[in-house]
Enzyme design. Structure first.
Site, PDB file in Angstrom:
ATOM      1  N   HIS A 253     -21.101   4.355  27.718  1.00 47.96           N
ATOM      2  CA  HIS A 253     -20.896   3.145  26.906  1.00 47.96           C
ATOM      3  C   HIS A 253     -20.256   2.052  27.772  1.00 47.96           C
ATOM      4  CE1 HIS A 253     -21.939   4.498  22.819  1.00 47.96           C
ATOM      5  NE2 HIS A 253     -21.613   5.687  23.299  1.00 47.96           N
TER       6      HIS A 253
ATOM      7  N   LYS B 288       2.376 -19.591  -2.568  1.00 48.43           N
ATOM      8  CA  LYS B 288       2.800 -18.489  -3.430  1.00 48.43           C
ATOM      9  C   LYS B 288       2.409 -17.102  -2.887  1.00 48.43           C
ATOM     10  CE  LYS B 288       4.658 -19.322  -7.223  1.00 48.43           C
ATOM     11  NZ  LYS B 288       6.011 -19.871  -7.226  1.00 48.43           N
TER      12      LYS B 288
ATOM     13  N   ASP C  92       0.848  -1.194   0.000  1.00 46.88           N
ATOM     14  CA  ASP C  92       0.000   0.000   0.000  1.00 46.88           C
ATOM     15  C   ASP C  92       0.887   1.249   0.000  1.00 46.88           C
ATOM     16  OD1 ASP C  92      -2.099  -1.719   0.374  1.00 46.88           O
ATOM     17  OD2 ASP C  92      -2.430  -1.209   2.488  1.00 46.88           O
ATOM     18  N   ILE C  93       0.512   2.234  -0.789  1.00 38.91           N
ATOM     19  CA  ILE C  93       1.297   3.471  -0.821  1.00 38.91           C
ATOM     20  C   ILE C  93       1.282   4.137   0.557  1.00 38.91           C
ATOM     21  CG2 ILE C  93       1.360   5.826  -1.771  1.00 38.91           C
ATOM     22  CD1 ILE C  93       0.424   4.647  -4.417  1.00 38.91           C
TER      23      ILE C  93
ATOM     24  N   LYS D  83      -1.436 -23.577  -0.430  1.00 38.68           N
ATOM     25  CA  LYS D  83      -0.616 -22.871  -1.415  1.00 38.68           C
ATOM     26  C   LYS D  83       0.283 -21.831  -0.731  1.00 38.68           C
ATOM     27  CE  LYS D  83      -1.267 -23.948  -5.133  1.00 38.68           C
ATOM     28  NZ  LYS D  83      -0.581 -25.156  -5.715  1.00 38.68           N
TER      29      LYS D  83
ATOM     30  N   GLU E 196     -19.958  -0.996  27.224  1.00 37.10           N
ATOM     31  CA  GLU E 196     -19.272  -2.061  26.465  1.00 37.10           C
ATOM     32  C   GLU E 196     -17.761  -1.864  26.418  1.00 37.10           C
ATOM     33  OE1 GLU E 196     -21.223   0.311  25.262  1.00 37.10           O
ATOM     34  OE2 GLU E 196     -20.803   0.847  23.177  1.00 37.10           O
TER      35      GLU E 196
ATOM     36  N   CYS F 280     -26.617   4.744  25.272  1.00 37.17           N
ATOM     37  CA  CYS F 280     -26.444   6.053  24.638  1.00 37.17           C
ATOM     38  C   CYS F 280     -27.679   6.441  23.813  1.00 37.17           C
ATOM     39  CB  CYS F 280     -25.153   6.080  23.831  1.00 37.17           C
ATOM     40  SG  CYS F 280     -24.509   7.763  23.667  1.00 37.17           S
TER      41      CYS F 280
END
Ligand code: GLN
Length: 563
Positions: A540, A222, A180-181, A220, A542, A414
């Site tokens: 929140h 590769k 990735d650039i 595989k 969680e 929320c």
């Protein structure tokens, strides 16, 4: 875990024959300088780099090492706060109010430790610092460039965390895939750190894939070969390969990968499918990763950590095997097309289930498309998580109504808390037009309104009420029983709040606000004492739930749903 204890014994046997007598925390490495483990990704996204990172960190923590993780996100957003959860997964909020990538949530849950927002580094943060520095004249006339100025800034951020937190190990996950650039400046910085810290200071773990095609039936290699070539092209030779595969990697596959990639066969690790992510540390451990990490870092003198393992194994087993009665939960929300949008809520429900021996089944229901609310009677409990904006909000209000009227356990988080208040305003207080001003700015009954300090805010980024705040709980309330305390601290992410003007009317009609924050300014919990379980929280919960240590409101909710 006998193998692990035996492995450790070789380092500790010179200290005493009786391992029971070892003074646990006192025996640390002589060299206290942080060791870095950099995790990169190859082949494609979604291979579980986050789980690999968390698992390696967990193994080090189990060996009594002080460890933390960093997530690098090479995208141009400053943080995850402005990103669509349906495309990118949940925005995880840290104690210090960071809006972070959801991998940070995984680190917190695996390590059972808080992670600061500085541990989520993005391109925007790095470039902003460099550009600000340039404007202040800090570069003294130099031409400001990616190398060395941007790479120095990246390295500085990583090293500052290592030093300020006095870590033994820092595991850094670089988001994206090699090639990735966007990730190039980050990978370049990690490469430079290997040169600067030396082989004994930095190791690289590259996560790849070994697919097996049904027709050929062979694993595989590769894609892994190409991916390592790409990494080596930018100067990074991995020390370990963590290879995702369905069935365990065969020895001949490991050997083939090793030969093509210059990685020792033993360090080609099979990351095959597991029953749950909590099995991954054990899978890596069984292949000798710890032995190899300590050899590479030339580290000796660890403490006996078998008690840590016993504790972790119990948690991992509880989280993996589904025992006990099934509890069916309907999660009615806006971003349900991607399970990752509410990943912390999903985890928190499972933590609670494991705690009280229930197996939790979650169905995600889109609040925008639900029309027949009677389907909700198929569930033992209804949860409405957070959300923003108009779309799907009427469906949430109807859902809250269904739960209240039919005495079905309800947990509103929320938005789910705010719209439960709106529903009560409409149905019980007979304020037909009741609403949150987020949905209807002209409502005659603004039950939920903008936080006063938000009135002049125009920027979207980092501008909500964010992070942990103290919450005071009223005596003799359900909330007090659930939390067994009058004071808790929980994380927030919101712009609107319950309008205090309506509180007396609510209380008169049977809905109690049983907790507040900011010296009584903000309502934090609502409950209906006459209901089986009708509980809404502005915060929140969680984000504070961890395997083995579920957040209390989730345990109470699953408990009520299974009655
Ligand atoms: N949209 C609501 C607010 O901003 C709720 C936010 C949320 O659910 N996280 O207050």
């Amino acid at each position: 875990m006998r193998d692990f204890a035996d492995y450790l014994a070789q380092f500790t046997s010179h200290l005493t024959d009786d391992r029971q007598n070892i003074q646990k925390p006192d025996i640390r490495f002589i060299n206290v300088q942080t060791k870095f483990i950099f995790v990169t990704g190859g082949v494609m996204s979604g291979l579980g780099k986050g789980v690999t990172t968390s698992s390696i960190a967990k193994l080090l923590q189990l060996a009594d090492q002080k460890v933390s993780c960093i997530k690098i996100d090479p995208y141009l957003n400053y943080d995850a706060g402005t990103m669509n959860p349906v495309a990118h997964g949940e925005v995880f909020v840290t104690e210090d109010g960071g809006e972070c990538d959801m991998d940070v949530g995984n680190y917190e849950r695996f390590l059972n430790q808080n992670i600061a927002k500085s541990h989520n580094i993005t391109t925007a943060q790095v470039y902003s610092s460099v550009i600000d520095g340039e404007r202040k004249g800090e570069y003294l006339g130099a031409c400001v460039q990616i190398i060395p100025h941007v790479t120095d800034e990246i390295k500085k951020r990583i090293r500052t965390i290592a030093e300020s937190e006095k870590l033994d190990f820092l595991v850094v996950e670089c988001g994206g895939t090699v090639g990735d650039i966007e990730s190039l400046p980050f990978l370049e910085s990690l490469r430079q750190m290997r040169v600067e810290e030396g082989q004994r200071g930095v190791i690289f773990v590259h996560v790849t894939l070994a697919p097996s095609l049904d027709v050929v039936g062979e694993q595989k290699t590769k894609p892994t070969q190409h991916s390592v070539q790409e990494l080596r092209r930018i100067g990074i030779q991995p020390d370990f390969l963590a290879v995702r595969c369905t069935a365990p990697l065969e020895v001949k596959t490991k050997k083939k990968i090793a030969m093509f990639t210059n990685v020792a066969t033993n360090d080609v690790l099979s990351c095959h499918d597991a029953r749950s992510i909590f099995e991954v540390p054990q899978i890596l451990y069984d292949q000798g990763i710890m032995d190899s990490i300590f050899t590479k870092f030339n580290k000796v003198g660890m403490v006996n950590a078998s008690e840590n393992w016993d504790r972790w194994n119990k948690i991992a087993e509880d989280m993996t095997s589904h025992k006990g009665r099934k509890v069916r939960i309907a999660m009615v929300g806006k971003y349900v097309v991607l399970a990752d949008s509410y990943v912390s809520v999903n985890h928190a429900l499972k933590h609670a289930g494991a705690q009280i021996n229930r197996s939790v089944d979650i169905d995600w229901i889109d609040s925008e498309s639900i029309s027949d609310y009677s389907i909700l009677s198929n569930y033992d409990g209804i949860l409405v998580p957070g959300g923003f904006g108009t779309r799907g909000s009427e469906g949430i209000i109807q859902t809250a109504n269904f739960a209240r009227v039919n005495n079905v356990p309800y947990l509103g988080i929320c938005f789910g808390f705010q719209l439960a208040a709106v529903e009560f305003g409409r149905s019980v207080l007979k304020l037909e037009d009741a609403n949150t001003t987020e949905i209807n700015a002209e409502t005659k009954a603004p039950i939920v309104d903008l936080l006063p300090e938000q009135r002049d805010v125009s920027d979207m980024g980092s501008s909500l009420r964010l992070g942990a705040n103290d919450i005071r709980i009223k005596k003799d309330s359900k909330a007090q029983k659930i939390y067994n305390s009058n004071l808790i601290s929980r994380r927030h992410r919101h712009r609107y709040e319950v309008n205090k003007k309506y509180i007396p009317e609510f209380q008169k009609n049977g809905l109690i606000f049983s907790a507040e924050s900011d010296s009584g300014k903000r309502m934090e919990i609502l409950e209906i004492p006459d209901h089986r379980f009708y509980f809404g929280v502005q915060f929140h919960p969680e984000f504070n739930s961890r395997p083995g240590f579920p957040e209390e409101s989730f345990t109470a909710f699953i408990g009520a749903a299974s009655e």
